[in-house]
Design a protein around this motif. Structure first.
Motif, PDB file in Angstrom:
ATOM      1  N   PRO A  65       0.547  -0.762  -0.069  1.00 65.34           N
ATOM      2  CA  PRO A  65       0.049   0.157   0.510  1.00 65.34           C
ATOM      3  C   PRO A  65       0.814   1.170   0.016  1.00 65.34           C
ATOM      4  O   PRO A  65       0.304   2.495  -0.310  1.00 65.34           O
ATOM      5  CB  PRO A  65      -1.190   0.337   1.346  1.00 65.34           C
ATOM      6  CG  PRO A  65      -0.840  -1.609   1.408  1.00 65.34           C
ATOM      7  CD  PRO A  65       0.034  -2.259   1.285  1.00 65.34           C
ATOM      8  N   ARG A  66       2.030   1.043   0.516  1.00 63.51           N
ATOM      9  CA  ARG A  66       2.607   2.256   0.558  1.00 63.51           C
ATOM     10  C   ARG A  66       3.675   2.507  -0.581  1.00 63.51           C
ATOM     11  O   ARG A  66       3.852   3.734  -1.434  1.00 63.51           O
ATOM     12  CB  ARG A  66       3.680   2.453   2.366  1.00 63.51           C
ATOM     13  CG  ARG A  66       3.587   2.162   2.898  1.00 63.51           C
ATOM     14  CD  ARG A  66       4.446   1.955   4.132  1.00 63.51           C
ATOM     15  NE  ARG A  66       4.373   1.554   5.211  1.00 63.51           N
ATOM     16  CZ  ARG A  66       3.659   1.775   5.903  1.00 63.51           C
ATOM     17  NH1 ARG A  66       4.421   2.644   6.076  1.00 63.51           N
ATOM     18  NH2 ARG A  66       3.095   1.457   7.333  1.00 63.51           N
ATOM     19  N   PHE A  68       2.072   1.558  -4.202  1.00 62.82           N
ATOM     20  CA  PHE A  68       1.003   1.549  -5.192  1.00 62.82           C
ATOM     21  C   PHE A  68      -0.416   1.733  -4.217  1.00 62.82           C
ATOM     22  O   PHE A  68      -0.257   1.531  -3.281  1.00 62.82           O
ATOM     23  CB  PHE A  68       0.457   0.635  -5.736  1.00 62.82           C
ATOM     24  CG  PHE A  68       2.099  -0.395  -6.051  1.00 62.82           C
ATOM     25  CD1 PHE A  68       2.293   0.160  -7.319  1.00 62.82           C
ATOM     26  CD2 PHE A  68       2.206  -1.026  -5.586  1.00 62.82           C
ATOM     27  CE1 PHE A  68       3.552  -0.316  -8.082  1.00 62.82           C
ATOM     28  CE2 PHE A  68       3.654  -1.877  -6.749  1.00 62.82           C
ATOM     29  CZ  PHE A  68       3.712  -1.313  -7.339  1.00 62.82           C
ATOM     30  N   ASP A  69      -1.130   2.973  -4.919  1.00 65.81           N
ATOM     31  CA  ASP A  69      -2.796   3.421  -3.857  1.00 65.81           C
ATOM     32  C   ASP A  69      -3.052   2.104  -4.273  1.00 65.81           C
ATOM     33  O   ASP A  69      -4.559   2.001  -4.135  1.00 65.81           O
ATOM     34  CB  ASP A  69      -2.663   5.327  -4.402  1.00 65.81           C
ATOM     35  CG  ASP A  69      -3.143   4.888  -6.090  1.00 65.81           C
ATOM     36  OD1 ASP A  69      -1.955   3.752  -6.905  1.00 65.81           O
ATOM     37  OD2 ASP A  69      -3.600   6.085  -6.336  1.00 65.81           O
ATOM     38  N   ARG A  70      -2.965   1.154  -5.606  1.00 69.16           N
ATOM     39  CA  ARG A  70      -3.841   0.643  -6.057  1.00 69.16           C
ATOM     40  C   ARG A  70      -3.217  -1.166  -6.382  1.00 69.16           C
ATOM     41  O   ARG A  70      -1.963  -0.679  -6.461  1.00 69.16           O
ATOM     42  CB  ARG A  70      -4.831   0.908  -7.261  1.00 69.16           C
ATOM     43  CG  ARG A  70      -5.947   1.791  -6.982  1.00 69.16           C
ATOM     44  CD  ARG A  70      -6.843   2.155  -8.141  1.00 69.16           C
ATOM     45  NE  ARG A  70      -7.899   3.072  -7.787  1.00 69.16           N
ATOM     46  CZ  ARG A  70      -8.807   3.124  -7.535  1.00 69.16           C
ATOM     47  NH1 ARG A  70      -9.363   2.305  -7.023  1.00 69.16           N
ATOM     48  NH2 ARG A  70      -9.646   4.176  -7.051  1.00 69.16           N
ATOM     49  N   ASN A  76      -8.485  -2.033  -7.096  1.00 69.37           N
ATOM     50  CA  ASN A  76      -8.666  -2.524  -6.435  1.00 69.37           C
ATOM     51  C   ASN A  76      -7.628  -1.350  -5.085  1.00 69.37           C
ATOM     52  O   ASN A  76      -7.118  -1.823  -5.360  1.00 69.37           O
ATOM     53  CB  ASN A  76      -9.279  -3.472  -5.918  1.00 69.37           C
ATOM     54  CG  ASN A  76     -10.759  -4.535  -6.352  1.00 69.37           C
ATOM     55  OD1 ASN A  76     -11.424  -3.701  -7.424  1.00 69.37           O
ATOM     56  ND2 ASN A  76     -10.211  -5.028  -5.815  1.00 69.37           N
ATOM     57  N   THR A  77      -8.493  -0.490  -4.150  1.00 65.76           N
ATOM     58  CA  THR A  77      -7.375   0.070  -3.326  1.00 65.76           C
ATOM     59  C   THR A  77      -8.034  -0.610  -2.616  1.00 65.76           C
ATOM     60  O   THR A  77      -8.270  -1.768  -2.306  1.00 65.76           O
ATOM     61  CB  THR A  77      -8.626   1.294  -2.718  1.00 65.76           C
ATOM     62  OG1 THR A  77      -9.966   0.986  -2.609  1.00 65.76           O
ATOM     63  CG2 THR A  77      -8.906   2.010  -4.437  1.00 65.76           C
ATOM     64  N   TYR A  78      -6.460  -0.392  -1.676  1.00 65.88           N
ATOM     65  CA  TYR A  78      -6.263  -1.233  -0.822  1.00 65.88           C
ATOM     66  C   TYR A  78      -6.927  -0.643   0.853  1.00 65.88           C
ATOM     67  O   TYR A  78      -6.941   0.853   0.850  1.00 65.88           O
ATOM     68  CB  TYR A  78      -4.830  -1.120  -0.546  1.00 65.88           C
ATOM     69  CG  TYR A  78      -4.084  -1.765  -0.465  1.00 65.88           C
ATOM     70  CD1 TYR A  78      -3.608  -2.705  -0.999  1.00 65.88           C
ATOM     71  CD2 TYR A  78      -2.788  -0.970  -2.072  1.00 65.88           C
ATOM     72  CE1 TYR A  78      -2.915  -3.766  -2.259  1.00 65.88           C
ATOM     73  CE2 TYR A  78      -1.878  -1.658  -2.795  1.00 65.88           C
ATOM     74  CZ  TYR A  78      -1.788  -3.003  -2.678  1.00 65.88           C
ATOM     75  OH  TYR A  78      -1.005  -3.480  -4.145  1.00 65.88           O
ATOM     76  N   GLY A  79      -7.616  -1.478   1.567  1.00 65.86           N
ATOM     77  CA  GLY A  79      -8.005  -1.795   2.462  1.00 65.86           C
ATOM     78  C   GLY A  79      -7.922  -2.777   3.511  1.00 65.86           C
ATOM     79  O   GLY A  79      -7.671  -3.783   2.689  1.00 65.86           O
TER      80      GLY A  79
END
Length: 153
Positions: A65-66, A68-70, A76-79
């Motif tokens: 996540p650091r 890439f934003d997806r 998909n977005t990281y969450g």
């Protein structure tokens, strides 16, 4: 949602499965005897295999996540997906543990066990599929009866 996936998504899932299966076979974790020896406190190799896997996964989940934003393949977005720690988790974990202890194998290792020629593991795999089906059937009927209107004739 699958139409939004990168074309390499499925081949990379396959490669990941190959690496996973090879690692399980290489570490002897695809042999039920090794797992049963761990559960009887005679062989602690499984702890080191799990610890190694947890370190690699933890680093990947912390770093990706650091960078890439997806997610690169799905977009998909990281969450974080949080599941509540409730009685279903406790009961399901206990049932899984009993099955693991009786068969000496967990689902991933069962498939890898086929790869090393252990065809008798098909009994455990069949039990896993039947158990998962029965749980899904039970849950769908339990949920259906809870949502049915009271007094409907």
């Amino acid at each position: 949602m699958s139409e939004d996936r990168h074309p390499l998504f499925m081949p990379l899932i396959f490669v990941g499965g190959l690496i996973f299966g090879f690692g399980l076979g290489f570490s002897h974790m695809a042999q039920p005897e090794v797992v049963l020896n761990f559960l009887q406190f005679q062989d602690f190799g499984l702890v080191f295999v799990m610890f190694g896997a947890a370190i690699v996964s933890g680093i990947a989940f912390a770093v990706m996540p650091r960078l890439f934003d997806r997610a690169p393949l799905t977009g998909n977005t990281y969450g974080r997906r949080l599941k509540p720690f409730d009685r279903n988790v406790l009961i399901g974990g206990a049932i899984f543990g009993v099955g693991w202890g009786l068969s000496g194998i967990c689902p991933g290792a069962a498939y890898a066990s086929l790869g090393i020629g252990n065809v008798t593991i098909l009994w455990a795999l069949a039990g896993m599929f039947v158990g998962a089906y029965l749980q899904g059937y039970w849950r769908s009927h339990r949920t259906g009866s809870e949502t049915a209107p009271a007094g409907a004739d």
